[in-house]
Scaffold this motif. Structure first.
Motif, PDB file in Angstrom:
ATOM      1  N   ARG A 163       0.462  -6.489   2.855  1.00 35.35           N
ATOM      2  CA  ARG A 163      -0.522  -5.493   2.398  1.00 35.35           C
ATOM      3  C   ARG A 163      -0.184  -4.109   2.923  1.00 35.35           C
ATOM      4  O   ARG A 163      -0.332  -3.117   2.245  1.00 35.35           O
ATOM      5  CB  ARG A 163      -1.940  -5.891   2.820  1.00 35.35           C
ATOM      6  N   GLN A 164       0.231  -4.068   4.177  1.00 34.90           N
ATOM      7  CA  GLN A 164       0.646  -2.812   4.795  1.00 34.90           C
ATOM      8  C   GLN A 164       1.837  -3.091   5.692  1.00 34.90           C
ATOM      9  O   GLN A 164       2.122  -4.249   6.000  1.00 34.90           O
ATOM     10  CB  GLN A 164      -0.498  -2.186   5.584  1.00 34.90           C
ATOM     11  N   ASP A 186       0.809  -1.221   0.000  1.00 35.13           N
ATOM     12  CA  ASP A 186       0.000   0.000   0.000  1.00 35.13           C
ATOM     13  C   ASP A 186       0.845   1.275   0.000  1.00 35.13           C
ATOM     14  O   ASP A 186       0.576   2.214  -0.733  1.00 35.13           O
ATOM     15  CB  ASP A 186      -0.994   0.006   1.172  1.00 35.13           C
ATOM     16  N   TYR A 195       2.761  -2.686  -8.558  1.00 34.75           N
ATOM     17  CA  TYR A 195       2.229  -1.657  -7.652  1.00 34.75           C
ATOM     18  C   TYR A 195       3.006  -0.369  -7.802  1.00 34.75           C
ATOM     19  O   TYR A 195       4.179  -0.357  -8.016  1.00 34.75           O
ATOM     20  CB  TYR A 195       2.333  -2.125  -6.197  1.00 34.75           C
TER      21      TYR A 195
END
Length: 188
Positions: free
Chosen positions: A165-166, A131, A188
């Motif tokens: 994800r984070q 992220d 990403y």
């Protein structure tokens, strides 16, 4: 979780992953995705670190960049007061030595060209937050110090063990995010 705890946990996970056939296949997929990026096609000079076995393998990537006529510069840790990196011109004739960190670097030579204004720097790490693009490195801060001054393209290759994800670790203001993270599923 503290950075040092996650770092140790990730090193164990990545060392274990080396023994799986999945890793070799994933490294190949990441290589192909990286080589297919527009920034790779449009760039001439690349900064790379010689990978440790637990990292995404960069040896084939270096060979393929050479085959395409690209210039490769290998990271070398500067152990002066700055604790940052220099990128030294790397060819098939370059003599390599193992650093105190266990990474292969170009041997000291007064004639080796340094280029810290590369088109693309491939940034290694133990973990990557998809992220925010922050990374967890090995803890020396060498790449973060370099990246704080570097103003061009940064890319990291993240296998499934490296992806989060984070950030599950404290992010400090000195942690420099990478611009692009390549995974086998998505960029990403």
């Amino acid at each position: 979780m503290k950075k040092s705890e996650l770092r140790q946990q990730q090193i164990k996970r990545l060392k274990k992953y080396v023994n799986f056939q999945d890793k070799k296949q994933e490294d190949s997929q990441l290589l192909e995705k990286f080589l297919g990026l527009k920034i790779v096609k449009d760039s001439q000079t690349f900064g790379v670190t010689a990978s440790l076995p637990m990292e995404v393998d960069t040896s084939e990537l270096i060979a393929r960049l050479w085959d395409q006529g690209k210039e490769v510069y290998l990271a070398k840790a500067r152990t002066d007061q700055e604790h940052t990196l220099d990128f030294l011109h790397y060819t098939y004739k370059s003599k390599l030595v193992r650093s105190k960190f266990g990474v292969e670097e170009i041997a000291e030579d007064d004639h080796t060209e340094i280029n810290n204004e590369l088109d693309v720097v491939l940034v290694p790490g133990l973990a990557f937050a998809l992220d925010s693009h922050v990374r967890l490195g090995f803890g020396g801060g060498y790449y973060d110090r370099f990246l704080a001054k570097y103003q061009r393209q940064t890319v990291s290759l993240a296998n499934k063990v490296m992806q989060f994800r984070q950030a599950n670790w404290p992010v400090e203001k000195t942690d420099v995010p990478v611009q692009t993270i390549v995974t086998t599923e998505k960029i990403y």
